[in-house]
Design a protein around this motif. Structure first.
Motif: not given
Length: 823
Positions: A253-270, A340-350
């Protein structure tokens, strides 16, 4: 603890028909080894690929010796592990056959206990021709199982579980190589071995429950401690093991976790997940997020909206094909460069397309860290497939292995059964005349094996039966029906419709569409001259030259590019200008589609253009050419995929200016619309000082009535939005086609910004409007902060050099083009 002995390094490659021997690097492929030893020439240069066809019929052997010490051999278990073997092969240890393989998508763990000895051991792998195997299987089937056929093609590729595009595609070469990819090693373990670890993650209120599934292999009954940790949270337990495969499930059970978000919507917490037993250990990264794909029928049909952590996400991205036709040329650096080139062009899906292969771990780790959602196809494409037990059993092992391997990556958003196999049911005389037989084959494979295993192993992630489709059980035409599911819209390219036809449809989600262009002159020069070792003839630098046509795999490709160019542009007279205008045209076509579909949100909620990358030097639909250089399309994507864009859309002669805001905040600012005449004058149409665009909204900002027909060719319209945060967004409307626009000769002035003696940026200005300004350097690849841009009269644009600096000598070789110069 388990001991891993790597078998990376130099093996001996033997051609069975001649007994010739060569060194071969493992991991790697056979053709690359022959190129390295100068046995054959690089297939990417000139028309050399033709020389490789006979090599695909050969039988090859690779061999090496390994010394095993007493401790390794005396352990309870000894295994040979191979991550990917391509494809039809027999594996030997000390001349004893220990395994037969025929699926490159399944890892192997082969027991060596009865054959390995203390001291020197010989591992050898005999590769049979996948091409000949496919032919033999086709003869044994008793009825035709057909597949798409391209200009250079290895037949019956759908009967072998090998990357389908190795057999040739309409953008790729036919190189039916073989080899070992990924890890290859010998494992020695005193007792239990962790086979795999995977999780099921569920949200319960403000907490998350992580079910950790641990599969262990044990040589006998016994026990082992197990320690599981996620971040700072950990549990301990004792496993009771039986001989063979064991599975245990532990819940954290995990409490107070930070969410993973797609690019442009928040941080990518792992978070790091670690599982340790007495003799083994596995680690991986996981993320906490919820992804729902909403396909609930609505008034317009069946939507397809990815909802991440409760937020609808407009999917912006491209289709991914294998990065190279020769697997030895893969590298972590190239993966990072492309993604990185995909991300630099504001992509959020491959989208990992189904005619290639399941990607290496580095690909998915990078997607996790960059916030790139992954639409994951299973590896079936553009074909009918058999449903005999030998095929289905192999696929079942493949799917189980790949789902368990990949499911913990938070970037994986959807499992898709195949690419265009529903459409293939209607492509061939055999399947049209006996539709029931082939639908049964399709259903047995796609739903009876692939879908069933996905739902069993990963029930919380969306299963999408095919692309394009409207979901399970739907066999309708999703190439032309824009009301449901995902669409492949190819009417502009394959059916020859005008570029404006993109606006005839409003897909709920468009997962394939595109337009071709040629690669850059420096890349083609290297292909034509064999990297400077061949004297080019006068006809080589010509679109109809033999080499140019060989590097165009779409049979009508060059004709479509040129005929479309005649509709929209002046046809350039020089080879270099033809290449340049083809890229401008490609960017214009895809921008037309994406801006219209983005402005149609929430009806349309995703666009993935075909395609991101190339696997060899070729004319294709890619936005990044082979070698990583951005085409005009990729620079355009960095604008039309931005979170906030302006777009002009014409309807019934009225020009509508819309703003599209994908972000989660309102955007306020000042809007200016100018009429800029090609002779240099500017006329402000309107200035609006307090404009607000809501979050996740497409909103109309202004309407312009039509102008006099004769006057339209003399100007363009520009809209500029300056936000209160200081960000500037602009876009342009051209009242006529580029061909009809009265473009004027321009004087471009250039200034170099230096750091010491090195140039870090370029300033460009013009006395008149200069369209699609391009900066290029023949000697090396340039990556710039912008390129193929419009330069307005008496304005200065600063272009930063992102991949290094320029020397003073290099600045003398810069090539700067704009559209008017190609007349």
């Amino acid at each position: 603890m388990t001991k891993k002995i790597s078998l990376y390094g130099t093996w001996t490659l033997k051609r069975i028909s001649t007994a010739d021997r060569y060194p071969m690097k493992i991991p790697g492929d056979i053709f690359s080894a022959l190129i390295e030893e100068n046995v054959i020439d690089d297939p990417y240069l000139g028309c050399n690929e033709k020389e490789f066809r006979h090599l695909a019929d050969e039988t090859w052997e690779i061999e090496r010796t390994i010394v095993l010490d007493k401790d390794s051999v005396s352990n309870k278990h000894l295994y040979l592990e191979i991550e990917s073997i391509d494809t039809v092969a027999d594996i030997f240890c000390n001349q004893v056959k220990v395994k037969t393989a025929d699926n490159m998508f399944t890892a192997l763990r082969v027991p060596l206990d009865d054959v390995a000895i203390e001291g020197q051991n010989t591992i050898s792998i005999l590769f049979h021709s996948a091409q000949r195997c496919a032919l033999e299987r086709s003869r044994a089937l008793g009825y035709p199982v057909e597949h798409s056929i391209y200009p250079v093609q290895s037949m019956h590729r759908n009967l072998v579980r090998k990357a389908q595009c190795h057999s040739g595609w309409d953008w790729g070469p036919c190189l039916m190589t073989a080899g070992i990819y990924g890890e290859i090693s010998i494992l020695s373990t005193p007792f239990e071995l962790i086979d795999s670890v995977h999780t099921d993650i569920k949200r319960t209120g403000n907490s998350w429950e992580v079910e950790v599934h641990t599969r262990t292999v044990s040589p006998a009954e016994g026990t082992s401690a197990i320690h599981i940790s996620i971040g700072d949270t950990q549990i301990r337990d004792t496993l009771t093991l039986k001989e063979g495969l064991n599975e245990s499930v532990h819940t954290i059970r995990m409490d107070d976790v930070k969410l993973w978000w797609p690019r442009g919507y928040g941080e990518q917490t792992l978070y790091r997940l670690t599982v340790t037993t007495d003799n083994d250990r596995k680690e991986k990264e996981i993320g906490f997020r919820e992804i729902v794909v909403d396909t609930t029928p609505d008034a317009k049909g069946i939507p397809m909206t990815f909802i991440v952590n409760g937020i609808p996400v407009f999917a912006k991205g491209a289709n991914w094909i294998p990065m190279d036709a020769l697997p030895s040329r893969y590298s972590d650096e190239r993966y990072e460069d492309l993604l990185t080139s995909a991300a630099s062009a504001h992509m959020n899906m491959i989208r990992v397309w189904g005619g290639g292969h399941y990607e290496q771990e580095i690909f998915y780790r990078l997607c996790d860290r960059l916030g790139l959602l992954v639409w994951q196809d299973f590896m079936f494409a553009c074909s009918l497939y058999p449903s005999q037990s030998w095929f289905l059993d192999s696929v079942a092992q493949e799917v189980e292995y790949q789902v368990i391997r990949l499911k913990d990556h938070p970037s994986i958003a959807l499992w898709c059964g195949n690419n265009e196999d529903v459409g293939a049911l209607t492509w061939f005389d055999s399947s049209r005349e006996n539709r029931d037989r082939y639908i049964i084959d399709y259903d047995r494979l796609n739903e009876g094996v692939v879908g069933r295993i996905v739902k069993d192993l990963d029930p919380n992630r969306k299963w999408w039966s095919s692309s394009p489709s409207a979901g399970e059980g739907d066999y309708s035409d999703c190439w032309h029906d824009d009301t449901k599911g995902d669409m492949h819209y190819w009417s502009v390219w394959h059916e020859g419709k005008d570029i404006e036809a993109y606006k005839d449809v409003t897909p709920r989600f468009c997962s394939e569409f595109g337009f071709q262009s040629f690669p850059s002159y420096p890349l083609l020069e290297s292909v034509i001259t064999h990297n400077g070792t061949r004297e080019a003839s006068s006809g080589d630098f010509n679109l109809s030259g033999e080499i140019m046509e060989h590097h165009q795999r779409n049979e009508r490709g060059n004709t479509i590019i040129l005929s479309t160019m005649l509709k929209y542009f002046h046809l350039p007279s020089t080879f270099k200008d033809q290449l340049y205008v083809s890229q401008v045209q490609q960017a214009f076509a895809v921008q037309t589609a994406i801006e219209f579909w983005r402005s149609s949100r929430p009806v349309c909620m995703g666009t993935l253009y075909w395609q991101l990358n190339d696997n060899w030097p070729v004319a294709s639909w890619s936005s990044i050419e082979y070698g990583g250089k951005w085409k005009a399309l990729h620079y355009a994507a960095s604008h039309f995929y931005a979170p906030f864009i302006l777009t002009f859309q014409k309807k019934d002669d009225t020009i509508h200016l819309l703003a599209v805001n994908d972000s989660l905040k309102k955007i306020r600012g000042k809007l200016t619309i100018d009429r800029i005449f090609y002779k240099g004058d500017t006329d402000t149409i309107i200035t609006m000082n307090d404009v607000t665009v809501g979050s996740q909204e497409s909103a109309e900002l202004y309407r312009l009535e039509p102008d006099e027909t004769d006057r339209r060719k003399s100007y363009l319209i520009r809209a500029v939005f300056e936000s209160d945060e200081g960000e500037r967004t602009e876009n342009f409307y051209f009242p006529t086609s580029y061909k009809k626009a009265d473009l004027q000769p321009s004087r471009l002035d250039i200034n170099f910004i230096k750091k010491g003696k090195k140039v870090t940026a370029i300033e460009l200005s013009s006395n008149r409007a200069a369209l699609f300004c391009s900066i290029d350097l023949r000697e090396r690849r340039l990556q710039l902060s912008d390129n193929f841009f419009h330069l307005m009269p008496d304005e200065t644009k600063t272009i930063r050099i992102l991949n290094g600096e320029l020397s003073e000598e290099e600045t003398e070789h810069l090539e700067i083009r704009h559209l008017r110069e190609t007349y």
